[in-house]
Design a protein around this motif. Structure first.
Motif, short mmCIF file in Angstrom:
data_model
loop_
_atom_site.label_atom_id
_atom_site.label_comp_id
_atom_site.label_asym_id
_atom_site.label_seq_id
_atom_site.Cartn_x
_atom_site.Cartn_y
_atom_site.Cartn_z
N THR A 1 0.84 -1.19 0.00
CA THR A 1 0.00 0.00 0.00
C THR A 1 0.87 1.24 0.00
O THR A 1 2.05 1.15 0.33
N PRO A 2 0.32 2.39 -0.35
CA PRO A 2 1.11 3.62 -0.37
C PRO A 2 1.73 3.94 0.98
O PRO A 2 1.14 3.68 2.01
N GLY A 3 2.93 4.48 0.95
CA GLY A 3 3.64 4.84 2.17
C GLY A 3 4.13 6.28 2.07
O GLY A 3 3.57 7.08 1.34
N PRO A 4 5.21 6.61 2.78
CA PRO A 4 5.65 8.00 2.89
C PRO A 4 6.05 8.68 1.58
O PRO A 4 5.90 9.87 1.45
N THR A 5 6.61 7.95 0.60
CA THR A 5 7.03 8.57 -0.64
C THR A 5 6.11 8.07 -1.73
O THR A 5 6.15 6.91 -2.09
N THR A 6 5.27 8.94 -2.27
CA THR A 6 4.28 8.48 -3.24
C THR A 6 4.40 9.21 -4.55
O THR A 6 4.96 10.29 -4.65
N SER A 7 3.85 8.58 -5.58
CA SER A 7 3.68 9.21 -6.88
C SER A 7 2.44 8.60 -7.49
O SER A 7 1.98 7.55 -7.07
N THR A 8 1.90 9.27 -8.49
CA THR A 8 0.65 8.79 -9.07
C THR A 8 0.91 8.07 -10.38
O THR A 8 1.67 8.54 -11.20
N THR A 9 0.27 6.92 -10.53
CA THR A 9 0.33 6.16 -11.77
C THR A 9 -1.10 5.93 -12.22
O THR A 9 -2.04 6.18 -11.49
N PRO B 1 -6.38 6.74 -11.82
CA PRO B 1 -5.22 7.18 -11.06
C PRO B 1 -5.09 6.40 -9.76
O PRO B 1 -6.05 6.21 -9.04
N THR B 2 -3.87 5.95 -9.49
CA THR B 2 -3.58 5.20 -8.28
C THR B 2 -2.27 5.70 -7.72
O THR B 2 -1.30 5.84 -8.46
N THR B 3 -2.20 5.95 -6.44
CA THR B 3 -0.96 6.41 -5.84
C THR B 3 -0.18 5.21 -5.35
O THR B 3 -0.73 4.33 -4.71
N ARG B 4 1.10 5.16 -5.64
CA ARG B 4 1.96 4.05 -5.26
C ARG B 4 3.20 4.58 -4.56
O ARG B 4 3.61 5.70 -4.77
N GLY C 1 -10.87 -6.76 2.13
CA GLY C 1 -10.88 -6.56 0.68
C GLY C 1 -10.70 -5.10 0.28
O GLY C 1 -11.10 -4.69 -0.81
N ILE C 2 -10.10 -4.30 1.15
CA ILE C 2 -9.91 -2.88 0.88
C ILE C 2 -8.80 -2.71 -0.17
O ILE C 2 -7.75 -3.32 -0.07
N GLU C 3 -9.09 -1.87 -1.17
CA GLU C 3 -8.11 -1.53 -2.20
C GLU C 3 -7.84 -0.04 -2.14
O GLU C 3 -8.74 0.77 -2.33
N VAL C 4 -6.59 0.31 -1.88
CA VAL C 4 -6.19 1.70 -1.77
C VAL C 4 -6.03 2.27 -3.18
O VAL C 4 -5.37 1.67 -4.03
N ARG D 1 -5.61 13.93 1.34
CA ARG D 1 -6.72 13.11 0.85
C ARG D 1 -6.26 11.67 0.63
O ARG D 1 -5.15 11.43 0.16
N ALA D 2 -7.14 10.75 0.96
CA ALA D 2 -6.90 9.34 0.65
C ALA D 2 -8.22 8.73 0.21
O ALA D 2 -9.29 9.11 0.69
N VAL D 3 -8.15 7.76 -0.71
CA VAL D 3 -9.34 7.10 -1.24
C VAL D 3 -9.08 5.61 -1.29
O VAL D 3 -8.00 5.17 -1.71
N ALA D 4 -10.07 4.83 -0.86
CA ALA D 4 -9.99 3.37 -0.95
C ALA D 4 -11.39 2.81 -1.15
O ALA D 4 -12.39 3.45 -0.81
N THR D 5 -11.46 1.62 -1.74
CA THR D 5 -12.74 0.95 -1.94
C THR D 5 -12.78 -0.33 -1.12
O THR D 5 -11.73 -0.87 -0.74
N MET D 6 -14.00 -0.80 -0.85
CA MET D 6 -14.21 -2.02 -0.09
C MET D 6 -15.47 -2.71 -0.60
O MET D 6 -16.50 -2.04 -0.77
N PRO D 7 -15.42 -4.01 -0.84
CA PRO D 7 -16.63 -4.70 -1.27
C PRO D 7 -17.62 -4.84 -0.13
O PRO D 7 -17.23 -4.98 1.03
N VAL D 8 -18.90 -4.78 -0.46
CA VAL D 8 -19.93 -5.02 0.56
C VAL D 8 -19.97 -6.52 0.87
O VAL D 8 -20.03 -6.91 2.04
#
Length: 166
Positions: A18-26, A33-36, A52-55, A62-69
């Motif tokens: 998952t993303p950590g202290p040094t990030t960039s967007t791909t 867009p996903t930050t890695r 099942g959370i996907e960052v 700001r941070a965004v993640a999804t989770m299945p119901v």
């Protein structure tokens, strides 16, 4: 580097990170867009993996993640309130850790979640937005929305920012 030079785009991280202290967007093939981060901790065996959370994006503001119901429901087939709480704390903590920076860690000290409507299928998205980013505390408001953009829950997370232990 000048303001007009293109930013370098690193390769995606290995599975289970998952993303950590040094990030960039791909840009991912289906997720947009996903930050890695090259220094991301593993999520294998963690609650993030079990839920099942996907960052999708992580930055100090700001941070965004999804989770299945599915798999995160209570006996009546509705999204479990605790699952919403896990998503709120996850995205808020990730953003707070980005704000804290290298050599520091963010630990949740207060969490509240108000549930507005039920979700019984699909995916929910948690979006954390910074309310306060100080030197010792960071607070985030988190919205949890269903696939139709309807607000399922609203949360608030405050994290204490500490020096990392050696």
């Amino acid at each position: 580097m000048s303001d007009t030079a293109p930013a370098a785009v690193p390769a995606p991280l290995p599975e289970g990170t998952t993303p950590g202290p040094t990030t960039s967007t791909t840009t991912g093939p289906t997720t947009g867009p996903t930050t890695r981060s090259a220094t991301s901790p593993t999520t294998r065996g963690t609650l993030i993996e079990r839920m099942g959370i996907e960052v999708r994006e992580v930055a100090p503001d700001r941070a965004v993640a999804t989770m299945p119901v599915a798999g995160n429901t209570q006996p009546h087939g509705l999204l479990h309130g605790g699952a919403s709480g896990v998503l709120v704390e996850t995205v808020g903590s990730l953003a707070a850790q980005e704000h804290a920076g290298a050599g520091r860690r963010a630990v949740g000290i207060e969490l509240s979640v108000t549930h507005h409507r039920s979700a019984s299928e699909g995916v929910v998205t948690g979006t954390a937005t910074a309310v306060h980013r100080g030197g010792t505390l960071a607070t985030y408001e988190v919205t949890v929305e269903d696939a139709s953009g309807r607000r399922v829950a609203t949360g608030r997370l405050t994290c204490m920012l500490l020096d990392a232990r050696a």
